[in-house]
Design a protein around this motif. Structure first.
Motif, mmCIF file in Angstrom:
data_model
loop_
_atom_site.group_PDB
_atom_site.id
_atom_site.type_symbol
_atom_site.label_atom_id
_atom_site.label_comp_id
_atom_site.label_asym_id
_atom_site.label_seq_id
_atom_site.Cartn_x
_atom_site.Cartn_y
_atom_site.Cartn_z
ATOM 1 N N GLY A 198 0.440 -1.085 0.018
ATOM 2 C CA GLY A 198 -0.102 -0.359 -0.182
ATOM 3 C C GLY A 198 1.256 1.032 0.152
ATOM 4 O O GLY A 198 0.000 2.385 0.721
ATOM 5 N N LEU A 199 1.803 0.862 -0.754
ATOM 6 C CA LEU A 199 3.068 2.618 -0.855
ATOM 7 C C LEU A 199 2.416 3.864 -1.504
ATOM 8 O O LEU A 199 1.870 2.926 -2.559
ATOM 9 C CB LEU A 199 3.816 2.007 -0.825
ATOM 10 C CG LEU A 199 5.554 1.173 0.187
ATOM 11 C CD1 LEU A 199 6.561 0.878 -0.133
ATOM 12 C CD2 LEU A 199 4.984 1.622 1.461
ATOM 13 N N HIS A 200 2.354 4.423 -1.428
ATOM 14 C CA HIS A 200 2.181 5.209 -2.398
ATOM 15 C C HIS A 200 3.300 5.580 -3.076
ATOM 16 O O HIS A 200 3.300 6.868 -4.353
ATOM 17 C CB HIS A 200 1.667 6.856 -1.503
ATOM 18 C CG HIS A 200 0.376 6.301 -1.204
ATOM 19 N ND1 HIS A 200 -0.518 6.215 -1.391
ATOM 20 C CD2 HIS A 200 -0.094 6.332 0.253
ATOM 21 C CE1 HIS A 200 -1.555 5.571 -0.234
ATOM 22 N NE2 HIS A 200 -1.049 5.743 0.806
ATOM 23 N N ARG A 201 4.952 6.049 -2.914
ATOM 24 C CA ARG A 201 5.863 6.598 -3.190
ATOM 25 C C ARG A 201 6.354 5.499 -3.152
ATOM 26 O O ARG A 201 6.595 4.924 -1.935
ATOM 27 C CB ARG A 201 6.437 8.127 -2.935
ATOM 28 C CG ARG A 201 7.707 8.921 -3.282
ATOM 29 C CD ARG A 201 7.783 10.451 -2.879
ATOM 30 N NE ARG A 201 8.684 10.653 -3.060
ATOM 31 C CZ ARG A 201 9.371 11.552 -4.799
ATOM 32 N NH1 ARG A 201 8.402 11.296 -6.076
ATOM 33 N NH2 ARG A 201 10.238 11.904 -4.519
ATOM 34 N N ILE A 202 8.002 5.232 -3.769
ATOM 35 C CA ILE A 202 8.652 4.139 -3.397
ATOM 36 C C ILE A 202 10.408 5.369 -4.206
ATOM 37 O O ILE A 202 10.041 5.474 -5.338
ATOM 38 C CB ILE A 202 9.161 3.489 -4.292
ATOM 39 C CG1 ILE A 202 7.162 2.391 -3.618
ATOM 40 C CG2 ILE A 202 10.035 2.359 -4.199
ATOM 41 C CD1 ILE A 202 7.336 1.049 -4.371
ATOM 42 N N GLU A 203 11.279 5.512 -3.165
ATOM 43 C CA GLU A 203 12.099 6.182 -3.722
ATOM 44 C C GLU A 203 13.733 5.386 -4.205
ATOM 45 O O GLU A 203 13.824 4.663 -3.100
ATOM 46 C CB GLU A 203 12.979 7.234 -3.162
ATOM 47 C CG GLU A 203 11.723 8.898 -2.716
ATOM 48 C CD GLU A 203 12.041 9.217 -2.232
ATOM 49 O OE1 GLU A 203 13.321 9.754 -1.237
ATOM 50 O OE2 GLU A 203 10.682 10.515 -2.007
#
Length: 122
Positions: A86-91
């Motif tokens: 359920g992540l919204h952003r991955i860097e």
């Protein structure tokens, strides 16, 4: 490392990511061993900050960097992070000097957003 029947495994053809026991089921960190044609060639980790953002880290044996394994492994973990965690952003924080790392991140679908000038190096 043989796979356990209930162990999380992500696959893309002959690339398999096998979750390190206990790391992929709700912890703040998910670690995967990267296997290619049955051989362990690296590791990918996804660190969850608990606020919907994740940091991506990886290492691959140098002789396997140019055959597309890294990009496929990163795509698998990125997809899993969005869909299952359920992540919204991955860097991915990659140094400019790491040309292989930059290429892998871009080919995996990440965008280069900027340069963190003056950031502390780990």
């Amino acid at each position: 490392m043989p796979e356990e029947p209930d162990q999380l495994v992500l696959r893309d053809g002959d690339v398999a990511l096998v979750a390190v026991a206990g790391d992929a089921d709700g912890a703040d960190e998910a670690s995967f061993v990267v296997r290619w044609q049955g051989e362990q060639v690296g590791r990918v980790e996804l660190l969850d900050d608990g606020l919907g953002d994740g940091d991506l880290l990886w290492t691959v044996v140098p002789e396997y960097r140019a055959v597309g394994i890294v990009e496929r492994a990163l795509r698998l973990v990125i997809g899993w992070g969005f869909e299952s965690r359920g992540l919204h952003r991955i860097e991915a924080r990659v140094e400019d000097a790491d040309r292989d790392g930059l290429r892998a991140a871009l080919r995996a679908g990440l965008l280069k957003e900027g340069v963190a000038r003056g950031a502390l190096a780990a």
